[in-house]
Design an enzyme around this catalytic site. Structure first.
Site, PDB file in Angstrom:
ATOM      1  N   GLY A  88      36.197  43.354  46.907  1.00 32.37           N
ATOM      2  CA  GLY A  88      36.834  42.517  47.934  1.00 32.37           C
ATOM      3  C   GLY A  88      38.087  41.846  47.406  1.00 32.37           C
ATOM      4  O   GLY A  88      38.422  41.952  46.226  1.00 32.37           O
ATOM      5  N   LYS A 111      48.975  36.920  46.905  1.00 30.39           N
ATOM      6  CA  LYS A 111      48.158  37.370  45.776  1.00 30.39           C
ATOM      7  C   LYS A 111      48.252  36.322  44.678  1.00 30.39           C
ATOM      8  O   LYS A 111      49.350  36.045  44.193  1.00 30.39           O
ATOM      9  CB  LYS A 111      48.672  38.734  45.282  1.00 30.39           C
ATOM     10  CG  LYS A 111      47.850  39.301  44.126  1.00 30.39           C
ATOM     11  CD  LYS A 111      48.238  40.747  43.862  1.00 30.39           C
ATOM     12  CE  LYS A 111      47.534  41.299  42.630  1.00 30.39           C
ATOM     13  NZ  LYS A 111      47.923  42.687  42.385  1.00 30.39           N
ATOM     14  N   GLY A 124      40.936  33.942  40.462  1.00 29.57           N
ATOM     15  CA  GLY A 124      41.705  33.999  41.710  1.00 29.57           C
ATOM     16  C   GLY A 124      43.207  33.845  41.516  1.00 29.57           C
ATOM     17  O   GLY A 124      43.957  33.765  42.490  1.00 29.57           O
ATOM     18  N   ARG A 174      53.094  39.617  49.495  1.00 23.62           N
ATOM     19  CA  ARG A 174      53.316  41.048  49.671  1.00 23.62           C
ATOM     20  C   ARG A 174      52.989  41.428  51.108  1.00 23.62           C
ATOM     21  O   ARG A 174      52.155  40.788  51.751  1.00 23.62           O
ATOM     22  CB  ARG A 174      52.532  41.872  48.648  1.00 23.62           C
ATOM     23  CG  ARG A 174      51.046  41.663  48.672  1.00 23.62           C
ATOM     24  CD  ARG A 174      50.373  42.528  47.587  1.00 23.62           C
ATOM     25  NE  ARG A 174      48.927  42.466  47.713  1.00 23.62           N
ATOM     26  CZ  ARG A 174      48.086  43.109  46.932  1.00 23.62           C
ATOM     27  NH1 ARG A 174      48.525  43.883  45.952  1.00 23.62           N
ATOM     28  NH2 ARG A 174      46.779  43.020  47.108  1.00 23.62           N
ATOM     29  N   ASP A 250      39.124  51.466  45.156  1.00 29.88           N
ATOM     30  CA  ASP A 250      39.507  50.202  45.805  1.00 29.88           C
ATOM     31  C   ASP A 250      41.009  49.955  45.699  1.00 29.88           C
ATOM     32  O   ASP A 250      41.528  49.025  46.306  1.00 29.88           O
ATOM     33  CB  ASP A 250      38.741  49.017  45.203  1.00 29.88           C
ATOM     34  CG  ASP A 250      38.836  48.975  43.691  1.00 29.88           C
ATOM     35  OD1 ASP A 250      38.388  49.935  43.042  1.00 29.88           O
ATOM     36  OD2 ASP A 250      39.394  47.998  43.152  1.00 29.88           O
ATOM     37  N   ASN A 251      41.699  50.799  44.937  1.00 29.37           N
ATOM     38  CA  ASN A 251      43.158  50.684  44.849  1.00 29.37           C
ATOM     39  C   ASN A 251      43.846  51.846  45.561  1.00 29.37           C
ATOM     40  O   ASN A 251      45.010  52.154  45.275  1.00 29.37           O
ATOM     41  CB  ASN A 251      43.595  50.616  43.386  1.00 29.37           C
ATOM     42  CG  ASN A 251      43.166  49.319  42.719  1.00 29.37           C
ATOM     43  OD1 ASN A 251      42.969  48.310  43.390  1.00 29.37           O
ATOM     44  ND2 ASN A 251      43.008  49.349  41.418  1.00 29.37           N
ATOM     45  N   ASP A 260      48.507  47.787  44.710  1.00 29.82           N
ATOM     46  CA  ASP A 260      47.917  47.099  43.550  1.00 29.82           C
ATOM     47  C   ASP A 260      48.587  47.521  42.244  1.00 29.82           C
ATOM     48  O   ASP A 260      48.041  48.276  41.432  1.00 29.82           O
ATOM     49  CB  ASP A 260      46.394  47.318  43.469  1.00 29.82           C
ATOM     50  CG  ASP A 260      45.665  46.382  44.423  1.00 29.82           C
ATOM     51  OD1 ASP A 260      46.337  45.748  45.260  1.00 29.82           O
ATOM     52  OD2 ASP A 260      44.438  46.280  44.325  1.00 29.82           O
TER      53      ASP A 260
END
Ligand code: AMP
Ligand code: MG
Length: 489
Positions: A88, A111, A124, A174, A250-251, A260
């Protein structure tokens, strides 16, 4: 109040099993590191209207109020071949979306604006170093006409972030039509939520692939379209020596975007086995492996479509994909060589060219620029600027290859002067070499952010030689050879 043209993202209208609402974590005393004026123009926003204190607060996670409510989305994915059930947006937030002058919707993400329910053990945050790299590389990849997420702005702060050493924090704004990844589908598939999986597929079709609705099976058409776009993007990477570095599922963007930016790298000395990510010890994501990994990742995605598409159709899709890739690849490579016609031995000509570069430390980018100077006549000497790229000795394998190349050029009546012009329009002179990013980062760490904009301006049009950017065309100097790029960002 901020003056950003943000509306609620369409993604946020999906059921709340797709995301969590988030309150960003502020940075202390944020400042602008970079603002992408070229991209702002596309949204009709003059940079002086954009660069306000309220907008800076908003885009650094530091505003008191966020409306629309930011969300972090849930996904999972195969990381280095193994399945991780829940990933996630661990440090990304979707702020909302906006329409550009042409009426296209763009999602805005921050990000590095703090923890989310998907942060797992991490903080984070994003550091200035990796944020500058993402900012510059997304724009460099766009300049190369390769599909990618874009970078609109970059905010920094002196807040400390702990990586291998203490660094400072930054937040990238982004934007992309969508940040949906293969991993979003995997999450709902592996948790057995068929209804949500279908909802997600319908969302993607309705908003991004509407033409698939006309097909007999829209979901099968979607798979084929995602496969085609992925093939085109990865073929484009191969054609400029771009290595993504972490091609986990996931990328992988469902729109075929480059997404990413972490330990990526543009190859300098050609080596098909080049691995840009120092944490990738087995070379899973080496340059030459990227097309195979894209295929592997598409298989992971297609697996999730088992209730929407028959097994035979999935198998046929996967069997066909290598050819889809090869077609896309040759469509990129022929113009790089300046070829005018299609011949059945094109793949061999290209492969043998790269074989002649292997182990000779030939600069990938400069090679194609200088190949453009090769004349057609078989007895003309090869340009010394080109052969110099091979180091001291006469590059026998390359000289033999050049003979074949010239023969081909003569056979198709390819005129040298016109070919040079064409080749220089598709072969960049400037790419984001690691040391160029590093120089701009080190200056920014000392408080001087101007080099970031100068580099972005250059990379925005990487094909046109300009005197003021002559330094950016140089291969890495010796001091830069040891720059290590790891996953830590
Ligand atoms: P990557 O492969 O680097 O794109 O990231 C893999 C996963 O780790 C994603 O779910 C990211 O959101 C998450 N992640 C990476 N770095 C951080 C961080 N500093 N804080 C929170 N989550 C992170
Ligand atoms: Mg990621």
């Amino acid at each position: 109040m901020h003056t950003l043209p943000l509306k609620p993202a369409r993604f946020a209208a999906l059921p709340n099993t797709f995301y969590s609402t988030i309150k960003p974590e502020p940075l202390n005393n944020p400042y602008w590191i970079a603002v992408n004026e070229t991209l702002l123009e596309q949204f009709g926003m003059p940079s002086e209207h954009f660069q306000t204190a309220s907008n800076l607060a908003y885009l650094s996670g530091s505003a008191a109020e966020y409306s629309p409510q930011p969300i972090a989305t849930v996904y999972s994915g195969h990381q280095f071949g193994g399945y991780t059930p829940r990933l996630g947006d661990g440090r990304a937030l979707l702020l909302g979306e906006t329409l550009d002058g042409a009426g296209n919707a763009w999602e805005w993400q921050l990000k590095g604006a703090g923890k989310t329910p998907y942060s797992r053990f991490a903080d984070g945050r994003a550091v200035l170093r990796s944020s500058v790299r993402e900012y510059l590389c997304s724009e460099a990849v766009h300049g190369l006409n390769i599909p990618t997420t874009r970078a609109l702005a970059l905010a920094g702060s002196n807040d400390e972030v702990y990586r291998e050493t203490v660094e400072t924090a930054a937040v990238v704004t982004r934007i992309a039509p969508s940040f949906i990844r293969f991993g979003h589908f995997e999450y709902f598939f592996y948790t057995g939520r068929e209804a949500e999986l279908k909802t997600l597929a319908d969302f993607v079709i309705d908003h991004y692939y509407p033409e698939c609705r006309q097909a007999g099976n829209p979901y099968l058409a979607l798979l084929h379209e995602v496969g085609r776009r992925t093939a085109e993007t990865v073929a484009a990477w191969q054609s400029v020596g771009f290595c993504h570095g972490v091609m986990n599922t996931d990328n992988m963007s469902i729109l075929g975007l480059t997404i990413d930016y972490g330990p990526f790298g543009f190859m300098e000395a050609y080596d098909r086995r080049h691995v840009c990510n120092h944490s990738d010890h087995e070379g899973r994501y080496a340059y030459h492996a990227q097309p195979y990994i894209a295929h592997w990742n598409l298989a992971a995605l297609a697996n999730c479509f088992e209730t929407l598409v028959s097994e035979d159709e999935v198998n046929a899709f996967l069997e066909q994909w290598p050819e889809t890739f090869q077609t896309a690849y040759l469509e990129k490579m022929r113009p790089k060589l300046g070829l005018l016609t299609e011949q059945k031995d094109d793949a061999e000509l290209v492969a043998d060219m790269f074989a002649a570069l292997q182990d000779k430390k030939v600069d990938f980018t400069l090679f194609f620029r200088r190949l453009a100077q090769v004349s057609n006549a078989h007895d003309d000497p090869l340009p010394s600027e080109l052969t110099a790229l091979f180091g001291g000795n006469s590059p026998q394998l390359f000289v033999r290859w050049a003979g074949r190349y010239r023969q081909r050029l003569r056979a198709e009546n390819n005129r040298h002067a016109e070919r040079t012009v064409r080749m220089n329009q598709v072969n960049p002179l400037y790419v984001l070499r690691n040391y160029l990013a590093q120089q701009a980062i080190e200056l920014a760490q000392r408080g001087d952010c101007r080099e970031i904009e100068r580099l972005r301006r250059c990379l925005e049009n990487p094909f046109e030689a300009r005197k003021e950017f002559a330094d950016f065309a140089e291969p890495a100097p010796e001091w830069a050879e040891g720059i290590a790029v790891s996953c830590s960002s």
